[in-house]
Design a protein around this motif. Structure first.
Motif, short mmCIF file in Angstrom:
data_model
loop_
_atom_site.label_atom_id
_atom_site.label_comp_id
_atom_site.label_asym_id
_atom_site.label_seq_id
_atom_site.Cartn_x
_atom_site.Cartn_y
_atom_site.Cartn_z
N HIS A 110 0.84 -1.21 0.00
CA HIS A 110 0.00 0.00 0.00
C HIS A 110 0.87 1.25 0.00
CE1 HIS A 110 -3.47 -2.54 0.71
NE2 HIS A 110 -2.81 -3.11 1.70
N ASP A 111 1.95 1.21 -0.77
CA ASP A 111 2.93 2.29 -0.81
C ASP A 111 3.20 2.67 -2.26
OD1 ASP A 111 5.19 3.95 -0.61
OD2 ASP A 111 6.03 2.78 1.05
N VAL A 112 2.91 3.91 -2.61
CA VAL A 112 3.10 4.37 -4.00
C VAL A 112 4.34 5.24 -4.16
CG1 VAL A 112 0.66 4.18 -4.62
CG2 VAL A 112 1.55 6.34 -3.72
N ARG A 113 5.22 5.21 -3.17
CA ARG A 113 6.45 6.00 -3.31
C ARG A 113 7.23 5.70 -4.58
NH1 ARG A 113 9.58 5.44 2.21
NH2 ARG A 113 8.44 3.48 2.21
N PRO A 114 7.31 4.44 -5.02
CA PRO A 114 8.02 4.20 -6.28
C PRO A 114 7.35 4.92 -7.46
CG PRO A 114 7.84 2.16 -5.05
CD PRO A 114 6.96 3.17 -4.35
N LEU A 115 6.04 4.90 -7.50
CA LEU A 115 5.31 5.59 -8.56
C LEU A 115 5.52 7.11 -8.47
CD1 LEU A 115 3.36 5.34 -10.93
CD2 LEU A 115 1.48 5.41 -9.27
N GLN A 116 5.48 7.63 -7.25
CA GLN A 116 5.73 9.06 -7.05
C GLN A 116 7.13 9.44 -7.49
OE1 GLN A 116 4.77 9.14 -2.86
NE2 GLN A 116 2.80 10.12 -3.24
N PHE A 117 8.12 8.61 -7.16
CA PHE A 117 9.50 8.87 -7.54
C PHE A 117 9.63 8.91 -9.06
CE2 PHE A 117 13.74 7.45 -8.74
CZ PHE A 117 14.55 8.31 -8.02
N MET A 118 9.03 7.92 -9.73
CA MET A 118 9.13 7.87 -11.19
C MET A 118 8.45 9.07 -11.84
SD MET A 118 8.87 3.83 -12.16
CE MET A 118 7.39 3.50 -11.23
N ALA A 119 7.29 9.46 -11.31
CA ALA A 119 6.59 10.62 -11.85
C ALA A 119 7.44 11.88 -11.70
CB ALA A 119 5.25 10.80 -11.14
N THR A 120 8.04 12.06 -10.55
CA THR A 120 8.90 13.23 -10.31
C THR A 120 10.09 13.22 -11.26
OG1 THR A 120 8.23 13.33 -7.99
CG2 THR A 120 10.29 14.43 -8.57
N GLU A 121 10.70 12.07 -11.44
CA GLU A 121 11.85 11.95 -12.35
C GLU A 121 11.47 12.34 -13.78
OE1 GLU A 121 15.32 10.87 -11.83
OE2 GLU A 121 14.62 11.67 -9.91
N MET A 122 10.20 12.13 -14.13
CA MET A 122 9.73 12.44 -15.48
C MET A 122 9.13 13.84 -15.58
SD MET A 122 10.47 9.77 -17.27
CE MET A 122 9.54 10.11 -18.73
N GLY A 123 9.15 14.58 -14.45
CA GLY A 123 8.63 15.95 -14.46
C GLY A 123 7.13 16.04 -14.23
N PHE A 124 6.54 14.99 -13.66
CA PHE A 124 5.11 14.96 -13.39
C PHE A 124 4.84 14.92 -11.89
CE2 PHE A 124 5.53 13.29 -17.63
CZ PHE A 124 4.45 13.83 -18.31
N THR A 125 3.61 15.17 -11.52
CA THR A 125 3.18 15.00 -10.14
C THR A 125 2.00 14.05 -10.14
OG1 THR A 125 1.70 16.91 -10.27
CG2 THR A 125 3.92 17.30 -9.40
N LEU A 126 1.79 13.38 -9.02
CA LEU A 126 0.65 12.48 -8.88
C LEU A 126 -0.42 13.15 -8.05
CD1 LEU A 126 2.28 9.02 -8.09
CD2 LEU A 126 1.42 9.86 -10.26
N GLU A 127 -1.62 12.84 -8.38
CA GLU A 127 -2.76 13.33 -7.63
C GLU A 127 -3.61 12.12 -7.25
OE1 GLU A 127 -6.60 15.88 -8.83
OE2 GLU A 127 -4.67 16.82 -9.28
N GLN A 128 -3.94 12.00 -5.99
CA GLN A 128 -4.72 10.84 -5.55
C GLN A 128 -6.14 10.98 -6.07
OE1 GLN A 128 -4.00 9.43 -1.74
NE2 GLN A 128 -5.73 8.05 -1.70
N GLY A 129 -6.63 9.89 -6.63
CA GLY A 129 -7.99 9.85 -7.15
C GLY A 129 -8.73 8.67 -6.57
#
Length: 82
Positions: A61-80
């Motif tokens: 239940h941890d999305v830190r890897p997804l958040q890290f990848m998004a940041t590396e690509m210049g994106f941000t995540l928004e919880q939906g």
């Protein structure tokens, strides 16, 4: 200082989950030793697959890897809503 990479973030995700890595390995149907190699940022021979990464994030239940990848690509995540 050790620079973070996605493998290290996944390793942290498992180690910080409160679930033993052996249990995570069982839940994702991967041998423990294989999982430990795949999440070792110093083991260049073993690679973590996208499907395994998704299963790890579901189990922990941890999305830190997804958040890290998004940041590396210049994106941000928004919880939906899931």
């Amino acid at each position: 200082m050790f620079e973070k990479n996605v493998t290290k973030v996944v390793q942290d995700c498992i180690l910080d989950s409160g679930i033993q890595a052996k249990i995570v390995a069982q839940k994702i149907n991967k041998p423990y030793s294989t999982l430990m190699r795949e999440i070792n940022p110093f083991d260049a021979s073993a690679k973590l697959g996208a499907e395994t990464l998704l299963e790890i994030m579901k189990v922990t239940h941890d999305v830190r890897p997804l958040q890290f990848m998004a940041t590396e690509m210049g994106f941000t995540l928004e919880q939906g809503m899931a």
